[in-house]
Scaffold this active site. Structure first.
Site, PDB file in Angstrom:
ATOM      1  N   GLU A 121       6.548 -45.818  -6.046  1.00  0.00           N
ATOM      2  CA  GLU A 121       5.516 -45.626  -7.070  1.00  0.00           C
ATOM      3  C   GLU A 121       4.830 -44.298  -6.830  1.00  0.00           C
ATOM      4  OE1 GLU A 121       2.810 -48.887  -6.558  1.00  0.00           O
ATOM      5  OE2 GLU A 121       4.148 -50.346  -7.477  1.00  0.00           O
ATOM      6  N   GLU A 136      -5.812 -47.522  -8.807  1.00  0.00           N
ATOM      7  CA  GLU A 136      -6.405 -46.254  -8.380  1.00  0.00           C
ATOM      8  C   GLU A 136      -7.116 -45.651  -9.590  1.00  0.00           C
ATOM      9  OE1 GLU A 136      -6.163 -45.294  -5.217  1.00  0.00           O
ATOM     10  OE2 GLU A 136      -6.254 -43.108  -5.124  1.00  0.00           O
ATOM     11  N   LYS A 141       7.523 -49.392  -1.559  1.00  0.00           N
ATOM     12  CA  LYS A 141       7.127 -50.771  -1.257  1.00  0.00           C
ATOM     13  C   LYS A 141       8.309 -51.733  -1.312  1.00  0.00           C
ATOM     14  CE  LYS A 141       2.644 -49.933  -3.436  1.00  0.00           C
ATOM     15  NZ  LYS A 141       1.703 -50.276  -4.520  1.00  0.00           N
ATOM     16  N   GLU A 185      -0.064 -37.200  -5.015  1.00  0.00           N
ATOM     17  CA  GLU A 185       0.059 -36.782  -3.615  1.00  0.00           C
ATOM     18  C   GLU A 185       1.451 -37.005  -3.056  1.00  0.00           C
ATOM     19  OE1 GLU A 185      -3.069 -39.342  -1.891  1.00  0.00           O
ATOM     20  OE2 GLU A 185      -3.675 -37.515  -0.855  1.00  0.00           O
ATOM     21  N   LYS A 190       1.977 -41.934  -5.884  1.00  0.00           N
ATOM     22  CA  LYS A 190       0.761 -42.115  -5.075  1.00  0.00           C
ATOM     23  C   LYS A 190      -0.317 -41.243  -5.715  1.00  0.00           C
ATOM     24  CE  LYS A 190      -1.028 -42.024  -0.361  1.00  0.00           C
ATOM     25  NZ  LYS A 190      -2.370 -41.710  -0.802  1.00  0.00           N
ATOM     26  N   ARG A 241     -12.500 -49.266  -1.644  1.00  0.00           N
ATOM     27  CA  ARG A 241     -11.625 -49.567  -0.502  1.00  0.00           C
ATOM     28  C   ARG A 241     -12.402 -50.277   0.596  1.00  0.00           C
ATOM     29  NH1 ARG A 241     -10.117 -47.650   4.242  1.00  0.00           N
ATOM     30  NH2 ARG A 241      -7.951 -47.045   4.649  1.00  0.00           N
ATOM     31  N   ARG A 256      -2.262 -52.839   7.669  1.00  0.00           N
ATOM     32  CA  ARG A 256      -1.495 -51.615   7.476  1.00  0.00           C
ATOM     33  C   ARG A 256      -0.058 -52.028   7.726  1.00  0.00           C
ATOM     34  NH1 ARG A 256      -3.106 -46.711   7.030  1.00  0.00           N
ATOM     35  NH2 ARG A 256      -5.202 -47.171   7.758  1.00  0.00           N
ATOM     36  N   ARG A 268      -9.471 -45.778  -4.618  1.00  0.00           N
ATOM     37  CA  ARG A 268      -8.983 -47.144  -4.793  1.00  0.00           C
ATOM     38  C   ARG A 268     -10.009 -47.975  -5.544  1.00  0.00           C
ATOM     39  NH1 ARG A 268      -4.998 -49.705  -0.680  1.00  0.00           N
ATOM     40  NH2 ARG A 268      -4.370 -51.576  -1.779  1.00  0.00           N
ATOM     41  N   LYS A 316       3.973 -44.661   2.978  1.00  0.00           N
ATOM     42  CA  LYS A 316       3.522 -43.551   2.142  1.00  0.00           C
ATOM     43  C   LYS A 316       4.284 -42.296   2.525  1.00  0.00           C
ATOM     44  CE  LYS A 316      -0.619 -43.403   5.015  1.00  0.00           C
ATOM     45  NZ  LYS A 316      -2.056 -43.388   5.124  1.00  0.00           N
TER      46      LYS A 316
HETATM   47  P1  ATP Z   1      -5.316 -44.824   5.055  1.00  0.00           P
HETATM   48  O1  ATP Z   1      -6.328 -45.592   5.788  1.00  0.00           O
HETATM   49  O2  ATP Z   1      -3.964 -45.444   4.940  1.00  0.00           O
HETATM   50  O3  ATP Z   1      -5.261 -43.369   5.457  1.00  0.00           O
HETATM   51  P2  ATP Z   1      -6.347 -43.828   2.722  1.00  0.00           P
HETATM   52  O4  ATP Z   1      -7.414 -44.414   1.899  1.00  0.00           O
HETATM   53  O5  ATP Z   1      -6.650 -42.613   3.500  1.00  0.00           O
HETATM   54  O6  ATP Z   1      -5.803 -44.914   3.599  1.00  0.00           O
HETATM   55  P3  ATP Z   1      -3.727 -43.096   2.124  1.00  0.00           P
HETATM   56  O7  ATP Z   1      -3.257 -43.553   3.419  1.00  0.00           O
HETATM   57  O8  ATP Z   1      -3.628 -41.668   1.826  1.00  0.00           O
HETATM   58  O9  ATP Z   1      -5.180 -43.549   1.800  1.00  0.00           O
HETATM   59  O10 ATP Z   1      -2.877 -43.955   1.069  1.00  0.00           O
HETATM   60  C1  ATP Z   1      -3.177 -45.212   0.628  1.00  0.00           C
HETATM   61  C2  ATP Z   1      -4.037 -45.061  -0.601  1.00  0.00           C
HETATM   62  O11 ATP Z   1      -3.313 -44.485  -1.683  1.00  0.00           O
HETATM   63  C3  ATP Z   1      -4.490 -46.382  -1.166  1.00  0.00           C
HETATM   64  O12 ATP Z   1      -5.623 -46.858  -0.482  1.00  0.00           O
HETATM   65  C4  ATP Z   1      -4.779 -46.073  -2.620  1.00  0.00           C
HETATM   66  O13 ATP Z   1      -6.122 -45.669  -2.763  1.00  0.00           O
HETATM   67  C5  ATP Z   1      -3.910 -44.866  -2.911  1.00  0.00           C
HETATM   68  N1  ATP Z   1      -2.821 -45.118  -3.883  1.00  0.00           N
HETATM   69  C6  ATP Z   1      -2.476 -44.281  -4.901  1.00  0.00           C
HETATM   70  N2  ATP Z   1      -1.431 -44.744  -5.580  1.00  0.00           N
HETATM   71  C7  ATP Z   1      -1.069 -45.927  -5.022  1.00  0.00           C
HETATM   72  C8  ATP Z   1      -0.045 -46.879  -5.291  1.00  0.00           C
HETATM   73  N3  ATP Z   1       0.842 -46.713  -6.266  1.00  0.00           N
HETATM   74  N4  ATP Z   1       0.003 -47.974  -4.491  1.00  0.00           N
HETATM   75  C9  ATP Z   1      -0.882 -48.159  -3.487  1.00  0.00           C
HETATM   76  N5  ATP Z   1      -1.864 -47.282  -3.188  1.00  0.00           N
HETATM   77  C10 ATP Z   1      -1.970 -46.169  -3.931  1.00  0.00           C
END
Ligand code: ATP
Length: 653
Positions: A290, A361, A465, A460, A292, A313, A479, A297, A485
């Site tokens: 998907e 998101e 998944k 990004e 990102k 989040r 996690r 969130r 990712k």
């Molecule tokens: P982490 O604690 O994993 O670093 P983070 O908030 O910094 O979390 P990332 O690790 O960069 O975020 O990636 C996960 C985040 O990506 C999710 O919390 C969500 O906000 C965002 N996201 C964007 N698109 C999607 C998607 N298709 N599915 C799930 N999450 C997505």
């Protein structure tokens, strides 16, 4: 090991069945916990205490648990402890008749305001014995303090704190002040509190029945698993504790389920550095990629009564930030189908909208074209009191998961079915509500093309998944390796950015003299409740940004390093109260004798970042949400593996 409980009961002379829990008993338990660093001992002390509360004063278990995790209510209610140091110093000075200068000097020496309060209190002559504090009275006063607002709130807060201190004896003042500061500093992680509640319930329900040690171990472990998993689905002690008291562990999963209106901790992803790594992980399995999206969130809840809430989040209520999303929801969710098991063959019955929980998101978009804009645009949006008609930064909601529909939790339904239901139940509207772009292609070329496309479209990178089987169930707060990712920018670095806490700073030189020139960053270890330093950072800041950070961070400067910072050999010019989280990138990770991050996980030495670069402030993350030592050790090990594969390849092995 719990036999000691009887000795402990004997010490609590004033505590009789049906009476309030004496605060002194809770503090005695905190003191036992403070004296050990062994996790099982900590859990055992707390279990023994909870068991007593359950037997003598079960109606007070909820407040007792809240005081143990230093909270007053669920996260989404937004009532927080964390009173500023200067207010606490004033209250201690006024209540104990000592000068502010003396209190400050003691703090510099001891590094712990709780200790200073206790010492000041214990050397103060008392005319008459104060009425003993109870868990309930302390909880009530802390709540009152957290709620004080408006004019002369500072003097009102000081007044209540003084009344608490005046009633405190022995070590009570120490823990009252630490609670007010927002940290008990006894390494009592919330996970341990959950396990202790579960163990105490298992023991209550076993009663005097004899069990073999093996059998008991199994029952305790099972109980802990049930309580932890129920709490991750329904993170509200207000629901889980009464349900436990009433019916015990048996059947708890059926009695406490995901409920719209109560945010669950989101599922998170593991970082990957290459498409090959993704293919290795998902080999032979059905998976999906998907986009990102680069936004924020948003967990969108609609309850049976029609009320809608949006959570961050961190389970903060963001409904006031997104009135436009709330307004448009009825349009997108007007067609609703009866879910899964209730379908007869393929003929789904159309019904009225009732309830749902969406994982999505929120992304800033260009008003006319719907083009995706980077996160920086979204961060310009006001957080409070936004009116739908005055919204400046337009947002589109990209839904990627459906966790609950029409009265049924879907966490244990596979992703392919959840996605199908999501697409059937909602109606996209261009520029307002959309489903996350996805591709189920599984060859390297297909994934690469989709990754390139996602970046071109302003994302990004990709989230990859697991799509089918129970490996694709939604895992709240985990996690998970079932979500990976793949961030385009980071493919050449260490695979992912880190979220680190600013704990210190170094004075600037040259044109940076008036501001901090570099900063000391730390990761957070929830097990030991410690901030472990990881690197010094001075790159990636514009002059303007340095000025901004200086203004903001200067307020958190403290004279003495906090005792929950594992500083190693790092010697910054100033220390901060850990509050601010930054996202940081690095060229790679290296072992270091100076820094303490992940010490003992890979080797005796800690791990540091080489060439760290500031990316952005993460104000959606609390210091406790920073990257963990385990994640850093994992990144280091992955890097070592990739390097050895690389050199083998170069040597042709
Ligand atoms: P982490 O604690 O994993 O670093 P983070 O908030 O910094 O979390 P990332 O690790 O960069 O975020 O990636 C996960 C985040 O990506 C999710 O919390 C969500 O906000 C965002 N996201 C964007 N698109 C999607 C998607 N298709 N599915 C799930 N999450 C997505």
């Amino acid at each position: 090991e719990l036999a000691d409980t009887d000795g402990f009961v004997a010490k609590q002379r004033h505590w009789q069945a049906g009476q309030p829990v004496p605060y002194a008993s809770l503090v005695a338990t905190f003191t036992q916990i403070e004296a050990t660093s062994k996790r099982t001992e900590i859990t055992t002390h707390l279990t023994a205490f909870f068991l007593l509360v359950i037997r003598l004063s079960p109606q007070e278990l909820l407040k007792t648990v809240y005081l143990c995790i230093n909270r007053l209510c669920p996260d989404y209610v937004g009532l927080e402890l964390g009173i500023g140091e200067s207010i606490l110093e004033k209250a201690i000075a006024e209540s104990t008749g000592r000068s502010l200068a003396k209190i400050k000097a003691d703090l510099r020496k001891e590094g712990d305001l709780g200790l200073v309060a206790m010492m000041s209190r214990n050397t103060q002559p008392t005319m008459f014995k104060p009425k003993p504090l109870t868990v309930s009275s302390v909880f009530g006063k802390l709540t009152e303090i957290a709620k004080v607002a408006g004019n002369s709130s500072q003097s009102k807060k000081i007044g209540i704190i003084k009344s608490l201190l005046a009633a405190s004896v022995d070590t009570e003042a120490k823990f009252i002040i630490r609670s007010l500061e927002g940290k008990l500093r006894i390494r009592l992680a919330e996970r341990t509190v959950l396990v202790a509640v579960a163990w105490a319930m298992v023991l209550r329900d076993l009663g005097p029945k004899m069990r073999s040690k093996e059998q008991l171990t199994i029952e305790l472990e099972e109980g802990a698993n049930v309580v932890k998993s129920v709490y991750s689905e329904l993170p509200s002690y207000e629901h889980v504790i009464p349900a436990l008291l009433e019916g015990g562990i048996v059947g708890l999963r059926e009695r406490c389920k995901l409920t719209p209106g109560i945010p669950l901790k989101p599922m998170l992803a593991k970082p990957t550095k290459a498409i090959g790594e993704v293919l290795d992980r998902f080999e032979g399995k059905q998976f999906t990629c998907e986009y990102k999206y680069d936004g924020e969130r948003a967990q969108v809840h609609r309850s049976e009564d029609g009320s809608v809430k949006i959570f961050s989040r961190n389970s903060e209520d963001m409904s006031a930030k997104y009135p436009d999303i709330i307004e448009q929801l009825p349009k997108v969710s007007c067609i609703m189908y009866i879910p899964l098991g209730l379908c007869h063959g393929n003929q789904c019955i159309q019904a009225d909208t009732s309830s749902f929980v969406l994982d999505a998101e929120a992304v800033a978009v260009e008003r006319d074209t719907g083009k995706l804009l980077p996160f920086q645009e979204l961060s310009r949006r006001k957080r409070k009191d936004v009116k739908a008609e005055d919204v400046q930064v337009k947002v589109c909601l990209f839904a990627f998961d459906l966790l609950y529909l029409n009265g049924q939790p879907l966490l244990h339904t596979d992703l392919a079915s959840r996605r199908q239901l999501l697409h059937k139940s909602f109606q996209p509207i261009a520029g307002e509500f959309s489903f996350a772009q996805s591709s189920d292609g599984s060859s390297t070329e297909e994934i690469q093309a989709f990754l390139d496309q996602s970046v071109k479209d302003g994302c990004e990178g990709l989230m990859v998944k697991m799509l089918e089987s129970d490996a694709s169930f939604y895992e709240p707060s985990r996690r998970s390796v079932n979500w990976l990712k793949l961030k385009k920018d980071y493919l050449s670095g260490i695979g992912d950015s880190l979220d680190l806490v600013v704990v210190g700073a170094y004075h600037g030189h040259g044109k940076r003299t008036a501001v901090y020139g570099a900063f000391l960053l730390a990761c957070y270890d929830s097990e030991s409740e410690q901030f472990q330093v990881i690197c010094k950072i001075g790159t990636g800041f514009s002059d303007e940004a340095l000025q901004h950070h200086y203004t903001l961070l200067r307020e958190s400067e403290i004279d003495v390093m906090r005792s929950d910072i594992a500083a190693g050999q790092a010697k910054p010019d100033v220390w901060f109260t850990p509050k601010v989280v930054w996202e940081v990138l690095a060229a790679d990770l290296s072992l270091s004798p100076v820094y303490t991050a992940a010490q003992g996980l890979v080797e005796e030495r800690g791990i540091s970042l080489r060439f760290p670069r500031f990316i952005r402030v993460r104000d959606d993350k609390a210091p406790e949400d920073a990257t963990s030592p385990e994640q850093i050790a994992e990144m280091y090990e992955k890097q070592a593996l990739t390097q050895s594969k690389g050199s083998k390849r170069r040597r042709g092995e």
